[in-house]
Design an enzyme around this catalytic site. Structure first.
Site, PDB file in Angstrom:
ATOM      1  N   TYR A   1      -2.038  -0.443  10.680  1.00  0.00           N
ATOM      2  CA  TYR A   1      -2.102  -0.725   9.246  1.00  0.00           C
ATOM      3  C   TYR A   1      -0.811  -0.279   8.554  1.00  0.00           C
ATOM      4  O   TYR A   1      -0.227  -1.032   7.756  1.00  0.00           O
ATOM      5  CB  TYR A   1      -3.303  -0.008   8.632  1.00  0.00           C
ATOM      6  CG  TYR A   1      -3.509  -0.314   7.178  1.00  0.00           C
ATOM      7  CD1 TYR A   1      -4.081  -1.509   6.771  1.00  0.00           C
ATOM      8  CD2 TYR A   1      -3.129   0.608   6.194  1.00  0.00           C
ATOM      9  CE1 TYR A   1      -4.274  -1.798   5.421  1.00  0.00           C
ATOM     10  CE2 TYR A   1      -3.319   0.322   4.853  1.00  0.00           C
ATOM     11  CZ  TYR A   1      -3.887  -0.875   4.467  1.00  0.00           C
ATOM     12  OH  TYR A   1      -4.067  -1.151   3.137  1.00  0.00           O
TER      13      TYR A   1
ATOM     14  N   SER B   1       0.846  -1.192   0.000  1.00  0.00           N
ATOM     15  CA  SER B   1       0.000   0.000   0.000  1.00  0.00           C
ATOM     16  C   SER B   1       0.879   1.239   0.000  1.00  0.00           C
ATOM     17  O   SER B   1       2.061   1.190   0.382  1.00  0.00           O
ATOM     18  CB  SER B   1      -0.886  -0.006   1.251  1.00  0.00           C
ATOM     19  OG  SER B   1      -1.503   1.251   1.469  1.00  0.00           O
TER      20      SER B   1
ATOM     21  N   LYS C   1       1.888  -2.776   6.712  1.00  0.00           N
ATOM     22  CA  LYS C   1       2.134  -2.705   5.271  1.00  0.00           C
ATOM     23  C   LYS C   1       3.596  -2.380   4.967  1.00  0.00           C
ATOM     24  O   LYS C   1       4.165  -2.879   3.990  1.00  0.00           O
ATOM     25  CB  LYS C   1       1.204  -1.688   4.619  1.00  0.00           C
ATOM     26  CG  LYS C   1      -0.231  -2.170   4.511  1.00  0.00           C
ATOM     27  CD  LYS C   1      -0.337  -3.460   3.689  1.00  0.00           C
ATOM     28  CE  LYS C   1      -1.768  -3.903   3.460  1.00  0.00           C
ATOM     29  NZ  LYS C   1      -1.861  -5.137   2.649  1.00  0.00           N
TER      30      LYS C   1
END
Length: 296
Positions: free
Chosen positions: A158, A145, A162
């Protein structure tokens, strides 16, 4: 157009494994690889949703309910894939969840779960399927991402997961290249999955998006992203950018943390503690399903 391309696709007749395939990007990628002529194994947490999705595929398929944090379940899934479809030539480590909100208010178990699914789950997936990829001299695609480019406040788990997944894939690439396995990393930007449905409820994230150039604020459909990913899979690409203009951001990555921090600091100062706390928790229907299942 896809059906015509499938006849000439180097993927035709080969086996693909997609994790997190019940919905969103995983589902769209599974459909797109099936259109390219691949036999597709769909792995995920939501059994009925998986089976409903697989029924629409145009090539032989397999559904396996499996938690990517469960190594025994993944080993069992790998055996089922080999027995029923054949050795995997493509593995897409897509399973992912997200949680938003201030770090200090986020449930420690939820924070850990995001990292476990997004990072450890990707490593578990690679470990389970590397023997098959070695035999097929296959391709492992790690879904990352732009969160790996510049970590956003209110999304600490998150972003950390990632960035870790990107680093894991880079390290793995060097190890498995002598075995003929290629490793790709896909960098995804705003994609219209249920994970970002409540994006504008998070004031800091809303502000970060608002400060991006107009073209960078565009939300792409899972189907468009799947087209970019499938094209990269065919090329065994080392990097896939969805959308493609993201490749020009790579040289600018050292600048992003400072820019993100500047915007976030301004927004945090003007937002009440209550408003910041209001969006704390797991994001999206898929994330909620995973979180509920992991606690039982």
């Amino acid at each position: 157009m896809h059906s015509t391309a499938a006849a000439d696709s180097p993927l035709r007749g080969r086996v693909a494994v997609v994790t997190g395939a019940a919905r969103g990007i995983g589902l769209a990628v599974a459909r797109r690889l099936s259109e390219a002529g691949m036999h597709v194994a769909m792995l995920g947490r939501e059994a009925q949703t998986l089976h409903d999705a697989a029924s629409a595929l145009t090539t032989p398929s397999l559904c396996v309910e499996a938690d990517v944090t469960d190594t025994e379940a993944l080993d069992g899934a790998a055996r089922q894939v080999a027995d029923r479809l054949g050795d995997a030539s493509v593995v897409v480590a897509n399973a992912g969840v997200a949680a938003g909100g201030p770090f200090r208010l986020t449930d420690p178990g939820l924070w850990r779960r995001v990292v476990d699914v997004n990072l450890t789950g990707s490593a578990n997936t690679a470990r389970a399927f590397l023997p098959q990829l070695t035999r097929t001299r296959g391709y492992f695609l790690q879904i990352a991402s732009t969160a790996a480019f510049g970590s956003a406040p209110m999304m600490s788990a998150y972003c950390a997961s990632k960035a870790g997944a990107e680093s894991f894939a880079q390290a793995l690439r060097g190890e498995v290249q002598p075995d003929g396995i290629a490793v790709g990393i896909a960098y995804l930007h705003w994609t219209g999955t249920d994970m970002i449905t409540g994006l504008d409820d998070h004031p800091v994230l809303r502000a970060l998006r608002a400060h991006q150039p107009r073209f960078a604020r565009r939300v792409h459909t899972p189907e468009q992203v799947a087209d970019w990913l499938a094209a990269g899979v065919e090329r065994r690409a080392a990097q896939i950018y969805a959308p493609p203009w993201l490749r020009w951001c790579q040289p600018l990555r050292p600048l992003f943390p400072a820019l993100v921090t500047r915007v976030a600091r301004h927004e945090l100062r003007r937002t009440s503690a209550g408003e910041l706390a209001s969006g704390t928790g797991v994001m999206g229907a898929g994330g909620r399903a995973d979180w509920e299942a992991s606690r039982h």
